[in-house]
Scaffold this motif. Sequence first.
Motif, PDB file in Angstrom:
ATOM      1  N   TYR A   1      76.741  -2.056  79.391  1.00 16.08           N
ATOM      2  CA  TYR A   1      77.459  -1.481  78.328  1.00 16.08           C
ATOM      3  C   TYR A   1      77.501  -2.322  77.299  1.00 16.08           C
ATOM      4  O   TYR A   1      77.023  -1.958  76.397  1.00 16.08           O
ATOM      5  CB  TYR A   1      79.082  -0.739  78.586  1.00 16.08           C
ATOM      6  CG  TYR A   1      79.485  -0.013  77.682  1.00 16.08           C
ATOM      7  CD1 TYR A   1      78.675   1.733  76.943  1.00 16.08           C
ATOM      8  CD2 TYR A   1      80.246  -0.209  76.936  1.00 16.08           C
ATOM      9  CE1 TYR A   1      79.096   1.819  75.758  1.00 16.08           C
ATOM     10  CE2 TYR A   1      80.987   0.153  76.209  1.00 16.08           C
ATOM     11  CZ  TYR A   1      80.371   1.526  75.095  1.00 16.08           C
ATOM     12  OH  TYR A   1      80.673   1.846  74.212  1.00 16.08           O
TER      13      TYR A   1
ATOM     14  N   LYS B   1      75.121   4.138  77.155  1.00 15.36           N
ATOM     15  CA  LYS B   1      76.943   5.118  77.517  1.00 15.36           C
ATOM     16  C   LYS B   1      76.690   6.497  77.949  1.00 15.36           C
ATOM     17  O   LYS B   1      76.986   6.255  79.150  1.00 15.36           O
ATOM     18  CB  LYS B   1      77.684   5.093  76.357  1.00 15.36           C
ATOM     19  CG  LYS B   1      78.392   6.063  76.301  1.00 15.36           C
ATOM     20  CD  LYS B   1      79.062   6.172  75.144  1.00 15.36           C
ATOM     21  CE  LYS B   1      81.020   6.040  74.896  1.00 15.36           C
ATOM     22  NZ  LYS B   1      81.751   6.496  74.398  1.00 15.36           N
ATOM     23  N   ASP B   2      75.608   7.438  77.676  1.00 11.61           N
ATOM     24  CA  ASP B   2      75.565   8.491  78.486  1.00 11.61           C
ATOM     25  C   ASP B   2      75.302   8.351  79.819  1.00 11.61           C
ATOM     26  O   ASP B   2      75.581   9.235  80.663  1.00 11.61           O
ATOM     27  CB  ASP B   2      74.164   9.468  77.526  1.00 11.61           C
ATOM     28  CG  ASP B   2      75.190  10.204  76.406  1.00 11.61           C
ATOM     29  OD1 ASP B   2      76.130   9.877  76.069  1.00 11.61           O
ATOM     30  OD2 ASP B   2      74.098   9.916  75.161  1.00 11.61           O
TER      31      ASP B   2
ATOM     32  N   ILE C   1      78.258   7.054  81.558  1.00  8.08           N
ATOM     33  CA  ILE C   1      79.411   8.275  82.046  1.00  8.08           C
ATOM     34  C   ILE C   1      78.512   9.376  83.218  1.00  8.08           C
ATOM     35  O   ILE C   1      79.130   9.405  84.491  1.00  8.08           O
ATOM     36  CB  ILE C   1      79.263   8.986  80.908  1.00  8.08           C
ATOM     37  CG1 ILE C   1      79.691   7.632  79.336  1.00  8.08           C
ATOM     38  CG2 ILE C   1      79.879  10.130  81.038  1.00  8.08           C
ATOM     39  CD1 ILE C   1      80.019   8.722  78.349  1.00  8.08           C
TER      40      ILE C   1
ATOM     41  N   CYS D   1      84.878   4.815  78.459  1.00 13.24           N
ATOM     42  CA  CYS D   1      84.413   6.260  77.576  1.00 13.24           C
ATOM     43  C   CYS D   1      85.759   6.626  77.993  1.00 13.24           C
ATOM     44  O   CYS D   1      86.057   7.378  78.829  1.00 13.24           O
ATOM     45  CB  CYS D   1      83.776   7.137  78.363  1.00 13.24           C
ATOM     46  SG  CYS D   1      83.690   7.328  80.527  1.00 13.24           S
TER      47      CYS D   1
ATOM     48  N   GLU E   1      88.135   8.113  75.936  1.00  9.28           N
ATOM     49  CA  GLU E   1      88.272   9.515  75.699  1.00  9.28           C
ATOM     50  C   GLU E   1      87.560  10.423  76.123  1.00  9.28           C
ATOM     51  O   GLU E   1      87.834  12.111  75.801  1.00  9.28           O
ATOM     52  CB  GLU E   1      87.407   9.439  73.864  1.00  9.28           C
ATOM     53  CG  GLU E   1      85.812   9.511  73.942  1.00  9.28           C
ATOM     54  CD  GLU E   1      84.840   7.986  73.730  1.00  9.28           C
ATOM     55  OE1 GLU E   1      83.484   8.219  74.708  1.00  9.28           O
ATOM     56  OE2 GLU E   1      85.896   6.903  74.794  1.00  9.28           O
ATOM     57  N   ARG E   2      87.118  10.456  77.139  1.00 10.51           N
ATOM     58  CA  ARG E   2      86.226  11.469  77.878  1.00 10.51           C
ATOM     59  C   ARG E   2      87.219  11.704  78.588  1.00 10.51           C
ATOM     60  O   ARG E   2      86.973  11.545  79.857  1.00 10.51           O
ATOM     61  CB  ARG E   2      85.083  10.578  78.405  1.00 10.51           C
ATOM     62  CG  ARG E   2      83.707  11.227  77.527  1.00 10.51           C
ATOM     63  CD  ARG E   2      83.399  12.342  77.369  1.00 10.51           C
ATOM     64  NE  ARG E   2      83.176  13.217  78.214  1.00 10.51           N
ATOM     65  CZ  ARG E   2      81.309  13.368  78.650  1.00 10.51           C
ATOM     66  NH1 ARG E   2      80.639  12.467  78.005  1.00 10.51           N
ATOM     67  NH2 ARG E   2      80.942  13.669  79.569  1.00 10.51           N
TER      68      ARG E   2
END
Length: 1107
Positions: A173, A180-181, A184, A210, A212-213
Amino acid sequence: MSASSAFNDEKGGSSSVGEPEYGHDPASGGIFSSDYKRHDDLKEMLDSNKDSLKLEAMKRIVAMIARGKNASDLFPAVVKNVACKNIEVKKLVYVYLVRYAEEQQDLALLSISTFQRGLKDPNQLIRASALRVLSSIRVTIIVPIMMLAIKEAASDMSPYVRKTAAHAIPKLYSLDPEQKDQLIEVIEKLLADKTTLVAGSVVMAFEEVCPERIELIHKNYRKLCNLLIDVEEWGQVVIINMLTRYARTQFLNPNMNESFLEEGSDKTFYGSDEDSDEEEEDKDKKAEAPMVKRKPYVMDPDHRLLLRNTKPLLQSRNAAVVMAVAQLYFHLAPKAEIGVIAKALVRLLRSHSEVQYVVLQNVATMSIKRRGMFEPYLKSFYIRSTDPTQIKILKLEVLTNLANETNISTILREFQTYIKSMDKDFVAATIQAIGRCATNIGEVRDTCLNGLVQLLSNRDELVVAESVVVIKKLLQMQPEKHSDIIKHMAKLTDNIQVPMARASILWLIGEYCEHVPKIAPDVLRKMAKSFTNEEDIVKLQIINLAAKLYLTNSKQTKLLTQYVLNLAKYDQNYDIRDRARFIRQLIVPTEKSGALSKYAKKLFLAIKPAPVLESPFKDRDHFQLGSLSHLLNAKAGGYQELPDWPEAAPDPCVRNVEVPEWTKCSSREKRKEKKVDKPFYSDSDGESGPTESADSESDSASGSESGSGLEESGSGSESEESEEGSESEEEVEKDKKKKKKIELKKPVQVSESEQSSEEEVRKHERKNKLRKSVSESESDDEEESESESSQSESEDSESEAEVKKKKKAAETKPPPKPVKKECKKEKKEMSLLDLDDFEPTPSPQATPLNSFLSSSLVNDLEGLSLSDAVLSPAAISPCSALKSYELLHRITGDGLCVEYCFSRQPFPPDANMVSVQMQFTNNATSDTKNLHMEDVKLQSGMRVNEFTEIELLPAGETASAVMGIDFCDSTQAANFQLCTHRRKFFVSIQPPVGELMRPVFLTENEFKKEQGQLMGMNEISEKLTLDAKCRNEHAIVQRVITAANLSRVPCGSDKECRFGGRTVTSGSLVLATVSSREDGAAQLTVNCEKMVIGTMLVKDILLALTQ
């Protein structure tokens, strides 16, 4: 090459191995040359054909790196050995490459194909090391290769490799944030991993990539809470910090109704600790609700789960884990429960000074809001002479925060001794602490003020200066009472040279000049003399003093003021020049002066509020405790804010894990589960039993685990019912015969009424079953029948246990009629091969050795023409001929002979124990008394449930007993003393690996699916030639099941036999397959999560099939 070779070239010598002069001549740079020679030796060793030399070279190179020496010039020589076949060399090469791959990227790229091959290596350490090296090469061109490697490693069978994949995610990353996707998706997959080894690493990757996820955590929240206790320490820290932030977004503030909690606190004094029943709490709170207008707070079960599962970690040996749990409790726990962290934090104060510093920073913040929890440990914060200054100052801070009316006298006595210290910074901090105590506690203000005034006569100037500053702040509270102190301080201006102290005295005299009208002008006169030599802070206060005296006593001080203002007008500091100009215009009225000059007196002599002496830690708790940002009191890079509590609770259903329809039970069945001690052959033994039913919050967590158990029992019933459909006629014919044989075998203990009621129930159930199997054979939809049968099987196991309980109750008290009806209803749909029907007695201790299964019953079963696609009766036939082992020979045992066998029955007190049936024979002429066990010696993790003492064994008689041993999935022996009233005998029971398992029923599809997941290192295959007597399927099944307690799994092929089971302690899956050919050649494959057990099992089965 290296600098050393360039040095040799300049000397005119060649860099060949044969020139020793530079190495031996101390005047010619021998240091460089000897280094060069040593590295040259290492290169030769690495180029050698002998693995032993390569290994020695790599050990020396890794040792050099560990000592901090540069070994980068060896990179080309080392990287050549990356394809070496010796595992030990390969491991060390990868260790070296991880260190230097980033520096020597071009050379590392040349070996990238080797790293990719390493990702397919059978050894998990090599696969993990290859991935680690690949992720250490910081070149964007290989990002797709890294991405592919991480995705493959995330699905690897080895948890260690999956952990390494999680570590590689943040590296990739940082190299390419555009991935990123995809990353994840990998994180989401790894978050679902049930291994403790992976949990900490993947949460770290989640935090990096991530954070925030938050929705990725919902489904895994309960699993993370339950795994937390077994995760490694640094993983625990990461998970706890993440769950703290998660909980702040998902749950309500437990202290929102503090007043309500205080009202109800007397009710919850004895009850509702962490493990209290949630249902009872809810009832209590509903009853109290009318008393309070505001809706009472009810804690979410998931919130309670987090608090309960983190509490044991307060006893961790790792200070970071204890600190993480402490901050979680501080930020999330109800006020009444936070106190538990105080003792753990005080324990950490015995650690190193660095740990003490961090802990005290956090304690100082906590003690402002939660003073009460640290008061019992006041003496732990007393200062030792050996403490470093920063620790002393933090302890002072905590003591000051804890000061109240009851303990202030003790604390002030402590402070008096601290003032005598030689550490000046510490003394200054102590004086400030005394000032804060005086400000906060009015009763001791005068005492503190008098003590500080006495310090004004101290020889140490710094002590006096600090005292002046603190006294100035205290005097502002009641100046009219203390004019004599102001006079005393005015006299100190001649002696004190510290600028801050002089400025404080001048400010006091100016502010309260009405109280000292004679002294103030004289002080100004003295100050005007030394104005040019004073520090800037003092000059500003001299100007202020002059302005105030001009406004109150202009006759005496007019000329002095003008003189001071003229000096200030030409000062070097522009602040002082500006202040002088401003004050001159304000206090000396002229035609040009504006409207402000009218209000000069109000501006200068306004009543000023007394300063509030506050702790520097007052507002630090907006940073998450234990974080670097809290330590620095500034937001550090990468810090994530602690979210505010939500106003309304978000939907808790998002944390529910979806359970397949066929595993869901009705409420009636759930109630029964609480009563049942152990469902027979259920994998969920001990996971969703009566202990957890008390905790409503853990129901959902154990739901998914018990689901797997139901799945297996369901699949078993499916195959059994299909068997019944095809052979229903023969069952009905032989039913009566079997009944009679079983009843003959049963001991005399069972009453006639009990037998007759049991017979009625079984007849009724057989009829129902016959009808159902016929109707099912007509059904077209296979999936529906599967789900129905699995549900009926789970009902059977429960209702069966229910009937047993009611039978036991019937011995003492006859049950009412409605219960009998319910029994009959629930006892329908029981399979023919359910072994529970044939249990000889409710008490296993009275069972003789040879009566585990009636031999005539087994013959009957073998007579049934069962097809290949269903369970073979061979799966249960070996029980009639269980192998006995000698525990004590009659000669050694003075006439007492003891034999034992592994009964392969569930051990009722504990499902994780192997049941061992023991037979005692007294061959002596006299009676043997008090037969019992003593001095049990076990390996770590093993447990024993001792057999009941046999009080009397007459001569020539035989007695039986059953004991349980938890071998902890190992073949280590259980050693103990067998004692009689006369002697003690040292004996040991060592299990064959096949007895450490229990059968598990699987369908063909389930077997293939599970086998597909246990490939690679978890699969062991061996080729063999079958014994001449062991060429038919029946013989193979018989021998395999004699060697290991496994059950037959349906198989469509005639040439293949499959077997399934689980280890008794951990429940790890064990799958065995025997594929045979007509010429007697065969292949044995064992798939097992535990490689050691798999290897040993292969040896045992090979022996059984070839002898």
